[in-house]
Write an enzyme that holds these catalytic residues in place. Structure first.
Site, PDB file in Angstrom:
ATOM      1  N   LYS A 228       7.344  22.875  22.537  1.00 35.14           N
ATOM      2  CA  LYS A 228       8.032  23.230  23.791  1.00 35.14           C
ATOM      3  C   LYS A 228       9.532  23.381  23.566  1.00 35.14           C
ATOM      4  CE  LYS A 228       4.769  23.182  27.055  1.00 35.14           C
ATOM      5  NZ  LYS A 228       4.532  24.264  28.022  1.00 35.14           N
TER       6      LYS A 228
ATOM      7  N   GLN B  84      10.279   5.140  29.432  1.00 37.55           N
ATOM      8  CA  GLN B  84      10.731   5.382  30.810  1.00 37.55           C
ATOM      9  C   GLN B  84      10.975   6.878  31.014  1.00 37.55           C
ATOM     10  OE1 GLN B  84      14.446   3.274  31.234  1.00 37.55           O
ATOM     11  NE2 GLN B  84      15.434   4.368  29.554  1.00 37.55           N
TER      12      GLN B  84
ATOM     13  N   TYR C  94       3.375  19.054  20.636  1.00 40.83           N
ATOM     14  CA  TYR C  94       3.676  19.460  22.014  1.00 40.83           C
ATOM     15  C   TYR C  94       5.186  19.476  22.246  1.00 40.83           C
ATOM     16  CZ  TYR C  94       3.365  19.378  27.164  1.00 40.83           C
ATOM     17  OH  TYR C  94       3.479  19.663  28.510  1.00 40.83           O
ATOM     18  N   ASP C  95       5.845  18.344  21.919  1.00 41.69           N
ATOM     19  CA  ASP C  95       7.277  18.212  22.223  1.00 41.69           C
ATOM     20  C   ASP C  95       8.108  19.259  21.479  1.00 41.69           C
ATOM     21  OD1 ASP C  95       6.070  15.951  23.216  1.00 41.69           O
ATOM     22  OD2 ASP C  95       7.514  14.528  22.407  1.00 41.69           O
TER      23      ASP C  95
ATOM     24  N   SER D  21      -5.330  10.940  36.841  1.00 36.60           N
ATOM     25  CA  SER D  21      -6.759  11.277  36.924  1.00 36.60           C
ATOM     26  C   SER D  21      -7.591  10.158  36.315  1.00 36.60           C
ATOM     27  CB  SER D  21      -7.043  12.620  36.257  1.00 36.60           C
ATOM     28  OG  SER D  21      -6.395  12.710  35.018  1.00 36.60           O
TER      29      SER D  21
ATOM     30  N   GLN E 201       5.832   0.508  31.137  1.00 35.62           N
ATOM     31  CA  GLN E 201       6.444   1.842  30.956  1.00 35.62           C
ATOM     32  C   GLN E 201       6.435   2.582  32.296  1.00 35.62           C
ATOM     33  OE1 GLN E 201       3.384   0.992  29.991  1.00 35.62           O
ATOM     34  NE2 GLN E 201       2.091   2.709  29.411  1.00 35.62           N
TER      35      GLN E 201
HETATM   36  P1  NAD Z   1      -3.735  22.500  32.003  1.00 39.66           P
HETATM   37  O1  NAD Z   1      -4.227  22.026  30.678  1.00 39.66           O
HETATM   38  O2  NAD Z   1      -4.569  22.215  33.204  1.00 39.66           O
HETATM   39  O3  NAD Z   1      -3.471  24.071  31.970  1.00 39.66           O
HETATM   40  C1  NAD Z   1      -3.121  24.783  30.815  1.00 39.66           C
HETATM   41  C2  NAD Z   1      -3.858  26.111  30.835  1.00 39.66           C
HETATM   42  O4  NAD Z   1      -3.479  26.863  29.667  1.00 39.66           O
HETATM   43  C3  NAD Z   1      -5.369  25.951  30.788  1.00 39.66           C
HETATM   44  O5  NAD Z   1      -5.972  26.799  31.741  1.00 39.66           O
HETATM   45  C4  NAD Z   1      -5.731  26.354  29.362  1.00 39.66           C
HETATM   46  O6  NAD Z   1      -7.055  26.830  29.224  1.00 39.66           O
HETATM   47  C5  NAD Z   1      -4.670  27.398  29.081  1.00 39.66           C
HETATM   48  N1  NAD Z   1      -4.402  27.624  27.645  1.00 39.66           N
HETATM   49  C6  NAD Z   1      -4.182  26.687  26.692  1.00 39.66           C
HETATM   50  N2  NAD Z   1      -3.955  27.284  25.498  1.00 39.66           N
HETATM   51  C7  NAD Z   1      -4.009  28.631  25.726  1.00 39.66           C
HETATM   52  C8  NAD Z   1      -3.876  29.775  24.890  1.00 39.66           C
HETATM   53  N3  NAD Z   1      -3.600  29.664  23.583  1.00 39.66           N
HETATM   54  N4  NAD Z   1      -4.002  31.016  25.454  1.00 39.66           N
HETATM   55  C9  NAD Z   1      -4.281  31.141  26.784  1.00 39.66           C
HETATM   56  N5  NAD Z   1      -4.431  30.096  27.608  1.00 39.66           N
HETATM   57  C10 NAD Z   1      -4.297  28.844  27.083  1.00 39.66           C
HETATM   58  O7  NAD Z   1      -2.269  21.908  32.186  1.00 39.66           O
HETATM   59  P2  NAD Z   1      -1.263  21.965  33.430  1.00 39.66           P
HETATM   60  O8  NAD Z   1      -0.990  20.579  33.853  1.00 39.66           O
HETATM   61  O9  NAD Z   1      -1.722  22.959  34.421  1.00 39.66           O
HETATM   62  O10 NAD Z   1       0.061  22.492  32.713  1.00 39.66           O
HETATM   63  C11 NAD Z   1       0.478  23.853  32.812  1.00 39.66           C
HETATM   64  C12 NAD Z   1       1.803  24.028  32.079  1.00 39.66           C
HETATM   65  O11 NAD Z   1       2.790  23.168  32.654  1.00 39.66           O
HETATM   66  C13 NAD Z   1       1.726  23.679  30.598  1.00 39.66           C
HETATM   67  O12 NAD Z   1       2.502  24.607  29.871  1.00 39.66           O
HETATM   68  C14 NAD Z   1       2.346  22.310  30.526  1.00 39.66           C
HETATM   69  O13 NAD Z   1       2.953  22.067  29.281  1.00 39.66           O
HETATM   70  C15 NAD Z   1       3.376  22.360  31.649  1.00 39.66           C
HETATM   71  N6  NAD Z   1       3.664  21.009  32.140  1.00 39.66           N
HETATM   72  C16 NAD Z   1       2.771  20.350  32.945  1.00 39.66           C
HETATM   73  C17 NAD Z   1       3.060  19.059  33.367  1.00 39.66           C
HETATM   74  C18 NAD Z   1       2.124  18.296  34.273  1.00 39.66           C
HETATM   75  O14 NAD Z   1       2.424  17.140  34.588  1.00 39.66           O
HETATM   76  N7  NAD Z   1       1.055  18.854  34.759  1.00 39.66           N
HETATM   77  C19 NAD Z   1       4.249  18.433  32.961  1.00 39.66           C
HETATM   78  C20 NAD Z   1       5.113  19.131  32.120  1.00 39.66           C
HETATM   79  C21 NAD Z   1       4.813  20.421  31.727  1.00 39.66           C
HETATM   80  N1  UDP Z   2      -1.698   5.693  30.417  1.00 34.04           N
HETATM   81  C1  UDP Z   2      -2.367   4.511  30.714  1.00 34.04           C
HETATM   82  N2  UDP Z   2      -3.718   4.563  30.879  1.00 34.04           N
HETATM   83  C2  UDP Z   2      -4.431   5.710  30.812  1.00 34.04           C
HETATM   84  C3  UDP Z   2      -3.738   6.930  30.539  1.00 34.04           C
HETATM   85  C4  UDP Z   2      -2.377   6.878  30.335  1.00 34.04           C
HETATM   86  O1  UDP Z   2      -1.749   3.442  30.793  1.00 34.04           O
HETATM   87  O2  UDP Z   2      -5.660   5.663  30.998  1.00 34.04           O
HETATM   88  C5  UDP Z   2      -0.224   5.658  30.248  1.00 34.04           C
HETATM   89  C6  UDP Z   2       0.307   6.365  29.005  1.00 34.04           C
HETATM   90  O3  UDP Z   2       0.291   5.499  27.887  1.00 34.04           O
HETATM   91  C7  UDP Z   2       1.711   6.730  29.450  1.00 34.04           C
HETATM   92  C8  UDP Z   2       1.561   6.978  30.957  1.00 34.04           C
HETATM   93  O4  UDP Z   2       0.344   6.362  31.341  1.00 34.04           O
HETATM   94  O5  UDP Z   2       2.584   5.638  29.266  1.00 34.04           O
HETATM   95  C9  UDP Z   2       1.491   8.456  31.315  1.00 34.04           C
HETATM   96  O6  UDP Z   2       0.520   9.056  30.499  1.00 34.04           O
HETATM   97  P1  UDP Z   2       0.067  10.583  30.663  1.00 34.04           P
HETATM   98  O7  UDP Z   2      -0.875  10.868  29.542  1.00 34.04           O
HETATM   99  O8  UDP Z   2      -0.411  10.800  32.043  1.00 34.04           O
HETATM  100  O9  UDP Z   2       1.406  11.431  30.526  1.00 34.04           O
HETATM  101  P2  UDP Z   2       2.663  11.413  29.528  1.00 34.04           P
HETATM  102  O10 UDP Z   2       2.586  10.217  28.612  1.00 34.04           O
HETATM  103  O11 UDP Z   2       2.566  12.690  28.791  1.00 34.04           O
HETATM  104  O12 UDP Z   2       3.805  11.319  30.451  1.00 34.04           O
END
Ligand code: NAD
Ligand code: UDP
Length: 315
Positions: free
Chosen positions: A152, A279, A148-149, A192, A212
């Site tokens: 992106k 953090q 992912y990292d 969630s 964290q």
């Molecule tokens: P999400 O998983 O709910 O939505 C992602 C969507 O992309 C889904 O509808 C999934 O079916 C679709 N998808 C995945 N792979 C695909 C592919 N190969 N072709 C077509 N569709 C595909 O996640 P989200 O939280 O809505 O995130 C949306 C975007 O924002 C992502 O790119 C994510 O990396 C970025 N983002 C979200 C957060 C957050 O906190 N929600 C934080 C940082 C970045």
């Molecule tokens: N986390 C947690 N309990 C859970 C799910 C996540 O303590 O049931 C922690 C996780 O280890 C991380 C933080 O919550 O430190 C945020 O996790 P999330 O997966 O929401 O996002 P990200 O790590 O990608 O910021």
């Protein structure tokens, strides 16, 4: 109206953020094409919008080329929860990298403006706190979060190379943890998870010792910033951080969710996944200056809305 209407493509439009963005752009009167492979997104997220004649939904995987005529692209396709992006890590990298190449190719051919949904994960487990856009990050290239990292990060590289090499009109936002209604109940992300566990009377699972931190942005604030960035002045490419600087430990979050939901669930501690950032907090000075934006919704208020949503969904 006819002349000001945009034809907008949203990849990942059936996901959590994508469905809120679709709703906002339809409300503004635009023509919206959602492209999604429904890996983590659902048709249910768009069900309330399907009667709108300006919405078209297409099942398509962005790792394959797409030929449509549009003038703006929001590239959101990519699973965002660690559980989902680690399920098929090779596909996750392909989605970010091949997906970016395909969407940038489309932007180049149609001369569309294209916005990339990048992430605070590009900063990895940061040594600089809070994180400004100029910080290059500390990312493990071979760990379980790397698909992912690094995917992106490579997508950002492609955006800036298309901009330098082909003058593609790009916008890059780095999104920090965002929450709200329409997160998937089994999504695995912390907000969630805690809410669903609290409402079902199950144990609240804190990974590690709960010290964290994350900074949580309510979805409406986030979508507002994303649209402002898309429509920002010509030549302002970003990257720009968008998120809410209010920083909380996971233990504080668990306690707040318990209090707001009135749940009697107890907190349990489980092992911390590897490479879990210690953090995270956005520096949003650039967004304030360039987009005249800052988040308005406090964590407590946003959590109340989100708890109400999950109550309707699962009880
Ligand atoms: P999400 O998983 O709910 O939505 C992602 C969507 O992309 C889904 O509808 C999934 O079916 C679709 N998808 C995945 N792979 C695909 C592919 N190969 N072709 C077509 N569709 C595909 O996640 P989200 O939280 O809505 O995130 C949306 C975007 O924002 C992502 O790119 C994510 O990396 C970025 N983002 C979200 C957060 C957050 O906190 N929600 C934080 C940082 C970045
Ligand atoms: N986390 C947690 N309990 C859970 C799910 C996540 O303590 O049931 C922690 C996780 O280890 C991380 C933080 O919550 O430190 C945020 O996790 P999330 O997966 O929401 O996002 P990200 O790590 O990608 O910021």
């Amino acid at each position: 109206m006819y002349l000001s209407k945009n034809k907008i493509l949203i990849t990942g439009g059936a996901g959590f953020l994508g469905s809120h963005l679709t709703e906002k752009l339809l409300k503004e009167g635009h023509d919206v094409l959602v492209v999604d492979n429904f890996f983590t997104g659902t048709k249910q997220n768009l069900a309330h919008l399907l009667g709108n004649a300006n919405l078209e939904v297409m099942r398509h995987d962005v790792t394959f080329p797409l030929y449509v005529e549009i003038n703006q692209i929001y590239n959101l396709a990519c699973p965002a929860s660690p559980v989902h992006y680690q399920f098929d890590p090779v596909q996750t990298t392909k989605t970010s990298v091949h997906g970016a190449i395909n969407m940038l190719g489309l932007a180049k051919r149609t001369r569309a403006r294209i916005l990339q949904a990048s992430t605070s994960e590009v900063y990895g487990d940061p040594e600089v706190h809070p994180q400004p856009e100029g910080y290059w990050g500390r990312v493990n290239p071979i760990g379980i979060r790397s698909c992912y990292d690094e995917g992106k990060r490579c997508a950002e590289t492609l955006f800036f190379d298309y901009h330098r090499q082909h003058q593609t009109d790009i916008k890059v936002v780095r999104i920090f943890n965002t929450y709200g209604p329409r997160m998937h109940p089994n999504d695995g992300r912390v907000v969630s998870n805690f809410i669903v566990q609290a409402l079902q009377g199950k144990d609240i699972t804190i990974y590690g010792d709960g010290s964290q931190t994350r900074s949580f942005c309510y979805v409406d604030d986030l979508i507002d910033a994303m649209v402002r960035m898309m429509n920002s002045e010509e030549g302002f490419t970003g990257p720009v951080n968008i998120g809410n600087p209010g920083e909380f430990t996971m233990l504080q979050l668990a306690e707040l969710v318990l209090q707001l939901s009135g749940s009697k669930s107890k907190i349990v501690y489980q092992s911390l996944p590897s490479d879990d950032p210690k953090q995270r907090q956005p520096n949003i000075e650039l967004a304030k200056a360039k987009l005249a934006w800052e988040p308005k919704v406090k964590l407590e208020d946003g959590l109340k809305e989100t708890i109400a949503y999950f109550k309707r969904l699962i009880q």
